[in-house]
Design a protein around this motif. Structure first.
Motif, PDB file in Angstrom:
ATOM      1  N   ARG A  36      -1.426  18.068 -23.459  1.00  0.00           N
ATOM      2  CA  ARG A  36      -1.820  18.449 -22.106  1.00  0.00           C
ATOM      3  C   ARG A  36      -3.240  17.956 -21.880  1.00  0.00           C
ATOM      4  NH1 ARG A  36      -1.752  24.731 -20.337  1.00  0.00           N
ATOM      5  NH2 ARG A  36      -3.332  24.904 -21.991  1.00  0.00           N
ATOM      6  N   GLN A  37      -3.478  17.418 -20.682  1.00  0.00           N
ATOM      7  CA  GLN A  37      -4.815  16.928 -20.354  1.00  0.00           C
ATOM      8  C   GLN A  37      -5.216  17.468 -18.995  1.00  0.00           C
ATOM      9  OE1 GLN A  37      -5.320  12.599 -20.088  1.00  0.00           O
ATOM     10  NE2 GLN A  37      -7.329  12.823 -21.029  1.00  0.00           N
ATOM     11  N   SER A  38      -6.189  18.346 -19.001  1.00  0.00           N
ATOM     12  CA  SER A  38      -6.716  18.860 -17.749  1.00  0.00           C
ATOM     13  C   SER A  38      -7.676  17.845 -17.159  1.00  0.00           C
ATOM     14  CB  SER A  38      -7.415  20.202 -17.987  1.00  0.00           C
ATOM     15  OG  SER A  38      -6.499  21.146 -18.520  1.00  0.00           O
ATOM     16  N   LEU A  39      -7.954  17.978 -15.882  1.00  0.00           N
ATOM     17  CA  LEU A  39      -8.759  16.993 -15.166  1.00  0.00           C
ATOM     18  C   LEU A  39     -10.096  16.768 -15.856  1.00  0.00           C
ATOM     19  CD1 LEU A  39      -8.863  15.212 -12.646  1.00  0.00           C
ATOM     20  CD2 LEU A  39      -9.973  17.107 -11.452  1.00  0.00           C
ATOM     21  N   GLY A  40     -10.353  15.506 -16.214  1.00  0.00           N
ATOM     22  CA  GLY A  40     -11.624  15.146 -16.818  1.00  0.00           C
ATOM     23  C   GLY A  40     -11.810  15.607 -18.246  1.00  0.00           C
ATOM     24  N   GLN A  41     -10.752  16.120 -18.863  1.00  0.00           N
ATOM     25  CA  GLN A  41     -10.851  16.649 -20.220  1.00  0.00           C
ATOM     26  C   GLN A  41     -10.118  15.765 -21.223  1.00  0.00           C
ATOM     27  OE1 GLN A  41     -12.800  19.450 -20.778  1.00  0.00           O
ATOM     28  NE2 GLN A  41     -13.242  19.099 -18.619  1.00  0.00           N
ATOM     29  N   ALA A  88      -2.059  20.390 -14.839  1.00  0.00           N
ATOM     30  CA  ALA A  88      -2.632  19.386 -15.745  1.00  0.00           C
ATOM     31  C   ALA A  88      -1.685  18.194 -15.788  1.00  0.00           C
ATOM     32  CB  ALA A  88      -2.811  19.958 -17.154  1.00  0.00           C
ATOM     33  N   VAL A  89      -2.099  17.186 -16.532  1.00  0.00           N
ATOM     34  CA  VAL A  89      -1.197  16.076 -16.845  1.00  0.00           C
ATOM     35  C   VAL A  89      -0.595  16.345 -18.214  1.00  0.00           C
ATOM     36  CG1 VAL A  89      -1.007  13.604 -17.277  1.00  0.00           C
ATOM     37  CG2 VAL A  89      -2.535  14.434 -15.487  1.00  0.00           C
ATOM     38  N   TYR A  90       0.713  16.286 -18.302  1.00  0.00           N
ATOM     39  CA  TYR A  90       1.411  16.518 -19.561  1.00  0.00           C
ATOM     40  C   TYR A  90       1.860  15.152 -20.089  1.00  0.00           C
ATOM     41  CZ  TYR A  90       1.060  21.427 -18.627  1.00  0.00           C
ATOM     42  OH  TYR A  90       0.550  22.675 -18.401  1.00  0.00           O
ATOM     43  N   LEU A  91       1.328  14.808 -21.252  1.00  0.00           N
ATOM     44  CA  LEU A  91       1.583  13.504 -21.854  1.00  0.00           C
ATOM     45  C   LEU A  91       2.509  13.641 -23.054  1.00  0.00           C
ATOM     46  CD1 LEU A  91      -2.085  12.277 -21.679  1.00  0.00           C
ATOM     47  CD2 LEU A  91      -0.191  11.064 -20.627  1.00  0.00           C
ATOM     48  N   CYS A  92       3.404  12.708 -23.159  1.00  0.00           N
ATOM     49  CA  CYS A  92       4.306  12.629 -24.296  1.00  0.00           C
ATOM     50  C   CYS A  92       3.992  11.342 -25.047  1.00  0.00           C
ATOM     51  CB  CYS A  92       5.748  12.619 -23.800  1.00  0.00           C
ATOM     52  SG  CYS A  92       6.989  12.336 -25.081  1.00  0.00           S
ATOM     53  N   ALA A  93       4.101  11.377 -26.353  1.00  0.00           N
ATOM     54  CA  ALA A  93       3.904  10.189 -27.175  1.00  0.00           C
ATOM     55  C   ALA A  93       4.956  10.161 -28.273  1.00  0.00           C
ATOM     56  CB  ALA A  93       2.501  10.171 -27.785  1.00  0.00           C
ATOM     57  N   SER A  94       5.258   8.976 -28.768  1.00  0.00           N
ATOM     58  CA  SER A  94       6.171   8.866 -29.895  1.00  0.00           C
ATOM     59  C   SER A  94       5.599   7.893 -30.901  1.00  0.00           C
ATOM     60  CB  SER A  94       7.568   8.431 -29.445  1.00  0.00           C
ATOM     61  OG  SER A  94       7.591   7.080 -29.007  1.00  0.00           O
ATOM     62  N   SER A  95       6.068   7.998 -32.120  1.00  0.00           N
ATOM     63  CA  SER A  95       5.614   7.084 -33.159  1.00  0.00           C
ATOM     64  C   SER A  95       6.692   6.927 -34.212  1.00  0.00           C
ATOM     65  CB  SER A  95       4.313   7.588 -33.802  1.00  0.00           C
ATOM     66  OG  SER A  95       4.576   8.681 -34.659  1.00  0.00           O
ATOM     67  N   LEU A  96       6.507   5.897 -35.042  1.00  0.00           N
ATOM     68  CA  LEU A  96       7.454   5.649 -36.126  1.00  0.00           C
ATOM     69  C   LEU A  96       7.251   6.611 -37.279  1.00  0.00           C
ATOM     70  CD1 LEU A  96       7.524   1.752 -36.277  1.00  0.00           C
ATOM     71  CD2 LEU A  96       9.486   3.248 -35.921  1.00  0.00           C
ATOM     72  N   ALA A  97       6.098   7.290 -37.261  1.00  0.00           N
ATOM     73  CA  ALA A  97       5.763   8.203 -38.352  1.00  0.00           C
ATOM     74  C   ALA A  97       5.772   7.479 -39.689  1.00  0.00           C
ATOM     75  CB  ALA A  97       6.711   9.400 -38.388  1.00  0.00           C
ATOM     76  N   ASP A  98       5.367   6.216 -39.617  1.00  0.00           N
ATOM     77  CA  ASP A  98       5.251   5.443 -40.849  1.00  0.00           C
ATOM     78  C   ASP A  98       4.005   5.878 -41.598  1.00  0.00           C
ATOM     79  OD1 ASP A  98       5.984   2.856 -42.380  1.00  0.00           O
ATOM     80  OD2 ASP A  98       3.832   2.707 -41.997  1.00  0.00           O
ATOM     81  N   ARG A  99       4.118   6.062 -42.869  1.00  0.00           N
ATOM     82  CA  ARG A  99       3.006   6.622 -43.626  1.00  0.00           C
ATOM     83  C   ARG A  99       1.775   5.712 -43.628  1.00  0.00           C
ATOM     84  NH1 ARG A  99       1.739  10.602 -46.849  1.00  0.00           N
ATOM     85  NH2 ARG A  99       3.747  11.580 -46.560  1.00  0.00           N
ATOM     86  N   GLU A 100       2.012   4.422 -43.568  1.00  0.00           N
ATOM     87  CA  GLU A 100       0.871   3.522 -43.672  1.00  0.00           C
ATOM     88  C   GLU A 100       0.130   3.345 -42.351  1.00  0.00           C
ATOM     89  OE1 GLU A 100       1.232   3.444 -47.503  1.00  0.00           O
ATOM     90  OE2 GLU A 100      -0.335   2.354 -46.441  1.00  0.00           O
TER      91      GLU A 100
END
Lengths: 115, 113
Positions: A36-41, A88-100
């Motif tokens: 979550r990202q509030s304005l200017g934060q 607020a702005v609700y952001l989603c992210a994804s990743s491969l969760a690769d250890r390296e």
């Protein structure tokens, strides 16, 4: 898909109503995050899904917030009985969760306004 | 818990080199350092990641001293389009603990003509 997508892009709701925010991660990414990202934060971590493991819910601000991830892909963030401070702005992210080399790929966000 | 500290804002001019330093005194052995860039109304975008010494890619360089208690993002010859907020993140991949995913306030870079 080409990247992380989120819907809706904007949501206006009335105080006390429930809202559902959707995230479609990059195909094949096993890890999914909500922020979550509030304005200017900066970004405030909410919840993390990794494969079939139990989600890390340590960032959820209250029990009005919950999230699911079905089939290891799409995720829904639900906010019950919305309050004005949930705006607020609700952001989603994804990743491969690769250890390296773990890189999070972010969606464009959902802008939530609670009146 | 590896918390990060960055300057709130920086100003620069086109063509100059910009260095943004992030302090992370409690960095853990397995932590990597990652920098993200965020434009208004967009989600953050990965810039560069490193563990120690120096990393360089087509966009930036990342300098990490031997004690790893800080890191410096270096942007060569900035342009107006580099105006954005830059976040430093310190975490152990794969990110499996929410309390390690605190981005902090970021540094707001303003590039002037």
């Amino acid at each position: 898909g080409a990247g992380v997508s989120q819907s809706p892009s904007n949501k206006v709701t009335e105080k006390g109503k429930d809202v559902e925010l959707r995230c479609d991660p990059i195909s094949g990414h096993t890890a999914l995050y909500w922020y979550r990202q509030s304005l200017g934060q900066g970004l405030e971590f909410l919840i993390y899904f990794q494969g079939n493991s139990a989600p890390d819910k340590s960032g959820l601000p209250s029990d009005r917030f919950s999230a699911e991830r079905t089939g290891g892909s799409v995720s829904t963030l639900t906010i019950q009985r919305t309050q004005q401070e949930d705006s607020a702005v609700y952001l989603c992210a994804s990743s491969l969760a690769d250890r390296e080399r773990e890189t999070q790929y972010f969606g464009p966000g959902t802008r939530l306004l609670v009146l | 818990l590896a918390k990060t500290t960055q300057p709130i804002s920086m100003d620069s001019y086109e063509g100059q080199e910009v260095n943004i330093t992030c302090s992370h005194n409690n960095i853990a052995t397995n932590d990597y350092i990652t920098w993200y860039q965020q434009f208004p109304s967009q989600g953050p975008r990965f810039i560069i990641q490193g563990y120690k010494t120096k990393v360089t890619n087509e966009v930036a360089s990342l300098f990490i001293p031997a004690d790893r208690k800080s890191s410096t993002l270096s942007l060569p010859r900035v342009s107006l389009s580099d105006t954005a907020v830059y976040y430093c993140l310190v975490a152990t991949p794969p990110n499996n603990a929410g309390n390690m995913l605190t981005f902090g306030g970021g540094t707001r870079l303003m590039v002037k003509p």
